[in-house]
Write a protein that holds these residues in place. Structure first.
Motif, PDB file in Angstrom:
ATOM      1  N   ARG A   2       1.224  -1.009  -0.419  1.00  0.00           N
ATOM      2  CA  ARG A   2      -0.130   0.185  -0.135  1.00  0.00           C
ATOM      3  C   ARG A   2       0.904   0.906  -0.338  1.00  0.00           C
ATOM      4  NH1 ARG A   2      -4.333   0.693   4.891  1.00  0.00           N
ATOM      5  NH2 ARG A   2      -2.463   0.432   6.019  1.00  0.00           N
ATOM      6  N   GLY A   3       0.397   2.610  -1.007  1.00  0.00           N
ATOM      7  CA  GLY A   3       1.067   3.203  -0.738  1.00  0.00           C
ATOM      8  C   GLY A   3       0.234   4.610  -0.564  1.00  0.00           C
ATOM      9  N   ARG A   4       0.647   5.966  -0.634  1.00  0.00           N
ATOM     10  CA  ARG A   4      -0.445   7.294   0.031  1.00  0.00           C
ATOM     11  C   ARG A   4       0.176   8.026  -0.300  1.00  0.00           C
ATOM     12  NH1 ARG A   4      -5.034   5.936   3.171  1.00  0.00           N
ATOM     13  NH2 ARG A   4      -5.162   4.193   3.718  1.00  0.00           N
ATOM     14  N   SER A   5      -0.801   9.173  -1.338  1.00  0.00           N
ATOM     15  CA  SER A   5       0.227  10.462  -1.749  1.00  0.00           C
ATOM     16  C   SER A   5       0.048  11.244  -0.590  1.00  0.00           C
ATOM     17  CB  SER A   5      -1.047  10.920  -3.484  1.00  0.00           C
ATOM     18  OG  SER A   5      -2.596  11.188  -2.661  1.00  0.00           O
ATOM     19  N   GLU A   6       0.442  12.477  -1.276  1.00  0.00           N
ATOM     20  CA  GLU A   6       0.365  13.393  -0.193  1.00  0.00           C
ATOM     21  C   GLU A   6      -1.249  13.555   0.465  1.00  0.00           C
ATOM     22  OE1 GLU A   6       2.309  17.089  -1.753  1.00  0.00           O
ATOM     23  OE2 GLU A   6       3.846  16.270  -1.516  1.00  0.00           O
ATOM     24  N   GLU A   7      -1.938  13.967  -0.681  1.00  0.00           N
ATOM     25  CA  GLU A   7      -3.613  13.779  -0.406  1.00  0.00           C
ATOM     26  C   GLU A   7      -3.735  12.601   0.927  1.00  0.00           C
ATOM     27  OE1 GLU A   7      -2.360  14.090  -3.215  1.00  0.00           O
ATOM     28  OE2 GLU A   7      -2.346  16.268  -3.482  1.00  0.00           O
ATOM     29  N   GLY A   8      -3.384  11.227   0.647  1.00  0.00           N
ATOM     30  CA  GLY A   8      -3.548  10.911   1.708  1.00  0.00           C
ATOM     31  C   GLY A   8      -4.257   9.675   0.692  1.00  0.00           C
ATOM     32  N   ARG A   9      -4.756   9.229  -0.359  1.00  0.00           N
ATOM     33  CA  ARG A   9      -5.083   8.736  -1.320  1.00  0.00           C
ATOM     34  C   ARG A   9      -4.777   7.851  -1.681  1.00  0.00           C
ATOM     35  NH1 ARG A   9      -5.718   7.488  -6.536  1.00  0.00           N
ATOM     36  NH2 ARG A   9      -4.674   9.087  -7.098  1.00  0.00           N
ATOM     37  N   VAL A  10      -5.155   6.411  -1.407  1.00  0.00           N
ATOM     38  CA  VAL A  10      -4.679   4.393  -1.552  1.00  0.00           C
ATOM     39  C   VAL A  10      -4.188   5.244  -3.553  1.00  0.00           C
ATOM     40  CG1 VAL A  10      -4.993   2.913  -1.822  1.00  0.00           C
ATOM     41  CG2 VAL A  10      -5.851   4.170   0.111  1.00  0.00           C
ATOM     42  N   LEU A  11      -3.099   5.378  -3.622  1.00  0.00           N
ATOM     43  CA  LEU A  11      -2.229   4.329  -5.073  1.00  0.00           C
ATOM     44  C   LEU A  11      -2.888   3.105  -4.716  1.00  0.00           C
ATOM     45  CD1 LEU A  11       0.944   6.938  -4.834  1.00  0.00           C
ATOM     46  CD2 LEU A  11      -1.717   7.199  -5.602  1.00  0.00           C
ATOM     47  N   THR A  12      -3.000   3.299  -6.284  1.00  0.00           N
ATOM     48  CA  THR A  12      -2.909   1.558  -6.811  1.00  0.00           C
ATOM     49  C   THR A  12      -1.922   1.391  -8.387  1.00  0.00           C
ATOM     50  OG1 THR A  12      -4.569   1.930  -8.005  1.00  0.00           O
ATOM     51  CG2 THR A  12      -5.057   0.789  -5.471  1.00  0.00           C
ATOM     52  N   MET A  13      -1.593  -0.020  -9.181  1.00  0.00           N
ATOM     53  CA  MET A  13      -1.066   0.442 -10.102  1.00  0.00           C
ATOM     54  C   MET A  13      -2.188   0.632 -11.047  1.00  0.00           C
ATOM     55  SD  MET A  13       1.263  -2.811  -9.783  1.00  0.00           S
ATOM     56  CE  MET A  13       1.443  -3.246 -11.732  1.00  0.00           C
ATOM     57  N   VAL A  14      -3.647   0.501 -10.340  1.00  0.00           N
ATOM     58  CA  VAL A  14      -4.959   0.333 -11.470  1.00  0.00           C
ATOM     59  C   VAL A  14      -5.444   1.419 -10.985  1.00  0.00           C
ATOM     60  CG1 VAL A  14      -6.719  -0.309 -12.821  1.00  0.00           C
ATOM     61  CG2 VAL A  14      -4.068  -1.873 -12.680  1.00  0.00           C
ATOM     62  N   ASP A  15      -5.574   2.846 -11.896  1.00  0.00           N
ATOM     63  CA  ASP A  15      -5.719   4.185 -11.306  1.00  0.00           C
ATOM     64  C   ASP A  15      -7.787   3.740 -10.936  1.00  0.00           C
ATOM     65  OD1 ASP A  15      -3.990   5.392 -10.554  1.00  0.00           O
ATOM     66  OD2 ASP A  15      -4.413   6.598 -13.076  1.00  0.00           O
ATOM     67  N   ARG A  16      -8.485   2.543 -11.844  1.00  0.00           N
ATOM     68  CA  ARG A  16      -9.755   2.950 -11.866  1.00  0.00           C
ATOM     69  C   ARG A  16     -10.503   1.462 -10.618  1.00  0.00           C
ATOM     70  NH1 ARG A  16     -11.174   2.927 -17.890  1.00  0.00           N
ATOM     71  NH2 ARG A  16     -10.789   5.358 -18.402  1.00  0.00           N
ATOM     72  N   VAL A  17      -9.451   0.938 -10.779  1.00  0.00           N
ATOM     73  CA  VAL A  17      -9.489   0.224  -9.579  1.00  0.00           C
ATOM     74  C   VAL A  17      -9.024  -0.196  -7.929  1.00  0.00           C
ATOM     75  CG1 VAL A  17      -9.955  -2.464  -8.726  1.00  0.00           C
ATOM     76  CG2 VAL A  17     -10.121  -2.006 -11.395  1.00  0.00           C
ATOM     77  N   SER A  18     -10.376   0.823  -6.738  1.00  0.00           N
ATOM     78  CA  SER A  18      -9.118   1.038  -5.546  1.00  0.00           C
ATOM     79  C   SER A  18      -9.290   0.518  -4.564  1.00  0.00           C
ATOM     80  CB  SER A  18      -9.547   2.021  -5.208  1.00  0.00           C
ATOM     81  OG  SER A  18      -8.617   2.473  -4.156  1.00  0.00           O
ATOM     82  N   THR A  19      -8.056  -0.793  -4.793  1.00  0.00           N
ATOM     83  CA  THR A  19      -7.962  -1.965  -4.131  1.00  0.00           C
ATOM     84  C   THR A  19      -6.932  -1.752  -2.426  1.00  0.00           C
ATOM     85  OG1 THR A  19      -6.331  -2.982  -5.533  1.00  0.00           O
ATOM     86  CG2 THR A  19      -7.957  -3.843  -6.273  1.00  0.00           C
ATOM     87  N   GLY A  20      -6.004  -0.706  -2.704  1.00  0.00           N
ATOM     88  CA  GLY A  20      -5.093  -0.184  -2.213  1.00  0.00           C
ATOM     89  C   GLY A  20      -3.821  -1.352  -1.746  1.00  0.00           C
ATOM     90  N   VAL A  21      -4.313  -2.203  -2.522  1.00  0.00           N
ATOM     91  CA  VAL A  21      -3.124  -3.041  -3.053  1.00  0.00           C
ATOM     92  C   VAL A  21      -2.247  -2.370  -4.238  1.00  0.00           C
ATOM     93  CG1 VAL A  21      -3.261  -4.514  -0.874  1.00  0.00           C
ATOM     94  CG2 VAL A  21      -3.666  -5.048  -3.232  1.00  0.00           C
ATOM     95  N   SER A  22      -0.532  -3.472  -4.998  1.00  0.00           N
ATOM     96  CA  SER A  22      -0.464  -3.377  -5.860  1.00  0.00           C
ATOM     97  C   SER A  22       0.513  -4.566  -5.955  1.00  0.00           C
ATOM     98  CB  SER A  22       0.600  -2.045  -6.585  1.00  0.00           C
ATOM     99  OG  SER A  22       1.282  -1.564  -5.496  1.00  0.00           O
ATOM    100  N   PHE A  23       0.430  -5.485  -6.759  1.00  0.00           N
ATOM    101  CA  PHE A  23       1.540  -6.727  -7.321  1.00  0.00           C
ATOM    102  C   PHE A  23       2.700  -6.344  -7.807  1.00  0.00           C
ATOM    103  CE2 PHE A  23      -2.901  -8.222  -7.495  1.00  0.00           C
ATOM    104  CZ  PHE A  23      -2.903  -9.845  -6.926  1.00  0.00           C
ATOM    105  N   ALA A  24       4.128  -6.296  -6.603  1.00  0.00           N
ATOM    106  CA  ALA A  24       5.290  -6.057  -7.444  1.00  0.00           C
ATOM    107  C   ALA A  24       6.083  -6.838  -7.364  1.00  0.00           C
ATOM    108  CB  ALA A  24       6.117  -6.183  -5.440  1.00  0.00           C
ATOM    109  N   GLY A  25       6.079  -8.332  -8.015  1.00  0.00           N
ATOM    110  CA  GLY A  25       6.380  -9.316  -8.900  1.00  0.00           C
ATOM    111  C   GLY A  25       5.938 -10.841  -8.773  1.00  0.00           C
TER     112      GLY A  25
END
Length: 205
Positions: A2-25
């Motif tokens: 999980r990562g967050r921007s300065e505004e605190g919004r959850v960042l994801t690999m797919v902007d349209r699907v906010s799952t709160g997680v991303s796949f790294a490997g």
């Protein structure tokens, strides 16, 4: 992770699907062979990994289409194909993630999904048990998870889930909950199952 921007919004690999997680490997050991390259090459070949093989040992001609993992892996990981394939795929995923810039957080959890686990090893164990406790511990599914955490110095929660056909998605959802609850910064998720034994297949064919 999980990562967050300065505004605190959850960042994801797919902007349209906010799952709160991303796949790294990614790592894989499949019926196509060892490694994710074997998986991709097998998929784009349009050929199935399954082969028609005899599934019973009672002398009958019962057959089925099965995708079996070929022998391989590091011999130092033990005699069990289940353990070797699990550790190999996880190591490949971790190496892939690091190559993409992943830096493990303070708490890295490990989740493995499985249904019947190592059907081959347990079958041989009960047929030829010598009475050694070490032999028994070696085939427990939790042993490989502990090995992975120790060799990578991971400090986080670890568990195994088994929910038949939904095992994979439940493992991913559990990882998501761990991250969102603050129990882990990153989670290694895998699914491993070697259950094509006559006893198990007899209920399906």
């Amino acid at each position: 992770r999980r990562g967050r921007s300065e505004e605190g919004r959850v960042l994801t690999m797919v902007d349209r699907v906010s799952t709160g997680v991303s796949f790294a490997g990614l790592g894989a050991v499949t019926g196509y062979g060892w490694g994710k390259d074997a998986l991709w090459n097998g998929l784009i070949s349009s050929k199935p990994a399954a082969r028609l093989i005899r599934v019973d040992e009672d002398g009958s001609d019962e057959t089925g289409w099965l995708a079996r993992i070929p022998e391989g892996g590091d011999p130092d990981d033990g005699a069990a194909l289940f353990t070797r394939s699990y550790l190999s795929s996880c190591r490949e995923a971790i190496a892939d993630a690091r190559a993409r810039g992943w830096n493990p957080g303070k708490r890295v959890g490990v989740i493995r999904g499985t249904i019947f686990g190592d059907g081959y090893a347990f079958r041989e164990f009960y047929r030829n048990y010598s009475g050694s406790r070490r032999e028994f511990v070696g085939i427990l599914t939790s042993t490989a998870i502990s090995t992975l955490m120790k060799e990578n110095d991971f400090h986080g929660p670890a568990t195994e889930v088994s929910t038949t056909c939904s095992t994979g998605i439940v493992a991913l959802l559990t990882a998501k909950m761990w991250i969102e609850a603050g129990m882990a910064d990153d989670v290694i998720v895998s699914t491993t199952d070697l259950s094509f034994t006559p006893e198990v297949l007899g209920g399906f064919v």
